[in-house]
Design a protein around this motif. Structure first.
Motif, PDB file in Angstrom:
ATOM      1  N   THR A  69      15.950  27.989 -37.711  1.00 34.71           N
ATOM      2  CA  THR A  69      17.084  27.849 -38.629  1.00 34.71           C
ATOM      3  C   THR A  69      16.934  28.782 -39.819  1.00 34.71           C
ATOM      4  N   ALA A  70      15.743  28.780 -40.420  1.00 32.33           N
ATOM      5  CA  ALA A  70      15.503  29.642 -41.580  1.00 32.33           C
ATOM      6  C   ALA A  70      15.645  31.111 -41.212  1.00 32.33           C
ATOM      7  N   ALA A  71      15.087  31.502 -40.081  1.00 33.59           N
ATOM      8  CA  ALA A  71      15.138  32.906 -39.676  1.00 33.59           C
ATOM      9  C   ALA A  71      16.568  33.348 -39.387  1.00 33.59           C
ATOM     10  N   ARG A  72      17.336  32.491 -38.751  1.00 35.86           N
ATOM     11  CA  ARG A  72      18.738  32.824 -38.437  1.00 35.86           C
ATOM     12  C   ARG A  72      19.540  33.049 -39.723  1.00 35.86           C
ATOM     13  N   ARG A  73      19.385  32.152 -40.668  1.00 35.13           N
ATOM     14  CA  ARG A  73      20.137  32.282 -41.922  1.00 35.13           C
ATOM     15  C   ARG A  73      19.669  33.478 -42.739  1.00 35.13           C
TER      16      ARG A  73
ATOM     17  N   ALA B 247      21.871  36.656 -43.958  1.00 37.64           N
ATOM     18  CA  ALA B 247      21.977  36.969 -45.386  1.00 37.64           C
ATOM     19  C   ALA B 247      21.386  38.336 -45.710  1.00 37.64           C
ATOM     20  N   ALA B 248      20.415  38.785 -44.911  1.00 39.34           N
ATOM     21  CA  ALA B 248      19.772  40.071 -45.174  1.00 39.34           C
ATOM     22  C   ALA B 248      20.756  41.224 -45.131  1.00 39.34           C
ATOM     23  N   GLU B 249      21.739  41.141 -44.244  1.00 39.63           N
ATOM     24  CA  GLU B 249      22.722  42.225 -44.150  1.00 39.63           C
ATOM     25  C   GLU B 249      23.548  42.326 -45.426  1.00 39.63           C
TER      26      GLU B 249
ATOM     27  N   ARG C 214      16.810  41.933 -52.758  1.00 39.23           N
ATOM     28  CA  ARG C 214      15.899  41.426 -51.723  1.00 39.23           C
ATOM     29  C   ARG C 214      15.752  39.913 -51.852  1.00 39.23           C
ATOM     30  N   ILE C 215      15.826  39.219 -50.727  1.00 35.67           N
ATOM     31  CA  ILE C 215      15.654  37.770 -50.688  1.00 35.67           C
ATOM     32  C   ILE C 215      14.190  37.461 -50.444  1.00 35.67           C
TER      33      ILE C 215
ATOM     34  N   LEU D 184      10.009  36.355 -37.565  1.00 33.08           N
ATOM     35  CA  LEU D 184      11.221  36.244 -36.752  1.00 33.08           C
ATOM     36  C   LEU D 184      12.371  37.053 -37.342  1.00 33.08           C
ATOM     37  N   VAL D 185      12.446  37.107 -38.671  1.00 35.59           N
ATOM     38  CA  VAL D 185      13.556  37.816 -39.329  1.00 35.59           C
ATOM     39  C   VAL D 185      13.404  39.318 -39.132  1.00 35.59           C
ATOM     40  N   GLY D 186      12.251  39.856 -39.536  1.00 31.86           N
ATOM     41  CA  GLY D 186      11.976  41.271 -39.334  1.00 31.86           C
ATOM     42  C   GLY D 186      12.953  42.209 -40.019  1.00 31.86           C
ATOM     43  N   HIS D 187      13.362  41.868 -41.243  1.00 35.54           N
ATOM     44  CA  HIS D 187      14.309  42.711 -41.985  1.00 35.54           C
ATOM     45  C   HIS D 187      13.702  43.041 -43.343  1.00 35.54           C
ATOM     46  N   ARG D 188      13.803  44.301 -43.752  1.00 30.91           N
ATOM     47  CA  ARG D 188      13.156  44.744 -44.990  1.00 30.91           C
ATOM     48  C   ARG D 188      13.729  44.073 -46.232  1.00 30.91           C
TER      49      ARG D 188
END
Length: 266
Positions: free
Chosen positions: A118-122, A126-128, A136-137, A157-161
């Protein structure tokens, strides 16, 4: 490393007074608690936002980040959580703040795997939006994910800078994690570090830095050895502990304590 303190330690204090305290005691920045109780929160208008940004700029004090209360692993629909993060990101953009803090907030009825997903999906969604705004979050080590080992399950899991970590040294210590283990887990994602001190695991009333049991010396030594040069932010939890001494009288000695640790670790 640069030094900041959180307005959690000076509940409700007007922004001009916060800025004066930072300047008078040699702090480089401020973490703003973004809650409706405080002068700065997502409900303020564009004029107020511009005034706050100007106040900090004129004093040469940086807004390190906004400490929000979105809980990214909490059970329920994604929409309200994403809306809350979006309003925090927009406020950070308007103030020129590089970071927004969010909590994990996983529920007891969830499995760890469900909370992580759930956390990774949100956070991925939001990262975009964060990328578009240049903010940065940061997922804080807190509540359901209080250690670096917990947080990395989500961040991996998120893998976004645009999604990173905020290391709260009290929570990782309460979780039984050594600073070296926390740093090893979080270093690729680390935004900044919240320092504080307490008497024991059973008494988390805030104390002056160096007066308690948290491994601040070990943390600063480790960060110095690793060449980390980000922010140390003193999160003195006065808002939750009315009996705690006022932060205003502790800021000078706190900065001196951190400066001494930095000098000794150099």
């Amino acid at each position: 490393m640069k030094l900041a303190f959180s307005t959690l330690g000076v509940p409700g204090l007007p922004i001009p007074d916060v800025v004066r305290l930072a300047a008078a005691h040699g702090y480089h920045g401020i973490e703003l608690r973004a809650h409706p109780e405080e002068p700065v929160h997502p409900g303020i208008g564009l004029t107020e936002r511009a005034d706050v940004a100007a106040e900090f700029k004129s004093a040469g004090i940086e807004i390190l980040g906004l400490a929000g209360y979105a809980r990214v692993a909490a059970p329920g629909d994604d929409g309200p959580v994403l809306d809350e993060i979006r309003t925090l990101l927009e406020l950070a953009r308007d103030l020129g703040a590089p970071f927004v803090r969010v909590f994990p907030g996983g529920g007891t009825a969830q499995s760890p795997e469900e909370a992580d997903a759930t956390a990774a999906r949100r956070l991925g969604t939001a990262a975009e939006y964060a990328a578009d705004l240049g903010v940065r979050i940061l997922l804080e080590t807190h509540d359901s994910h209080r250690t670096g080992a917990d947080a990395i399950r989500v961040l991996g899991l998120v893998g976004h800078r645009q999604v990173g970590s905020l290391w709260d040294v009290m929570h990782t210590w309460l979780g039984g994690e050594q600073p070296s283990s926390t740093y090893a887990a979080l270093s690729p994602y680390l935004g900044y570090i919240q320092v504080k001190d307490i008497a024991s695991a059973d008494d988390t009333t805030p104390l002056p830095l160096g007066a308690g049991v948290l491994p601040l010396t070990e943390c600063v030594d480790l960060l110095s050895r690793e060449g980390w040069d980000g922010w140390l932010c003193w999160e003195y939890e006065k808002r939750w502990y009315e009996s705690a001494a006022p932060l205003e009288g502790l800021l000078g000695a706190g900065r001196e304590h951190l400066a001494r640790l930095l000098n000794e670790s150099a």
